[in-house]
Write a protein that holds these residues in place. Sequence first.
Motif: not given
Length: 128
Positions: A76-88, A112-124
Amino acid sequence: MSNWKRFDQNEFVTSDPDSLTILLYERCLLFMKKAQKDFHSEDHKESVLNALDKAYRIVNELSMQLNKDEALPASVKDVIQSMEQDYLTAALCIEEAVHNGNLEKLDIAILTISNLLEAYREVKRRGQ
């Protein structure tokens, strides 16, 4: 206040955290696309800067929402670190667009934001 603004404000106030996160992603994309569109208009500077400022603030808010608890599993930390990098990455691309008028960087932020949105929707959708 117009009916649409009242509806929009009510949606924001009464939404659950997951819906609010999706709303933030969608608004961020909306502001970046508005900036791209307005960039080509005659009186573009103020509207572009305003839209990009809003997008930048949303990216920062999304980044701050990340759970950085040390007790989380390594995966989970790895995913969060990857997301942090994407936000940066998105934030730096927005800054580049603001300071240098580089719309190609804005394309990267949108992707980048589109990819994060789609990933978030998929997880949800999966209920995770």
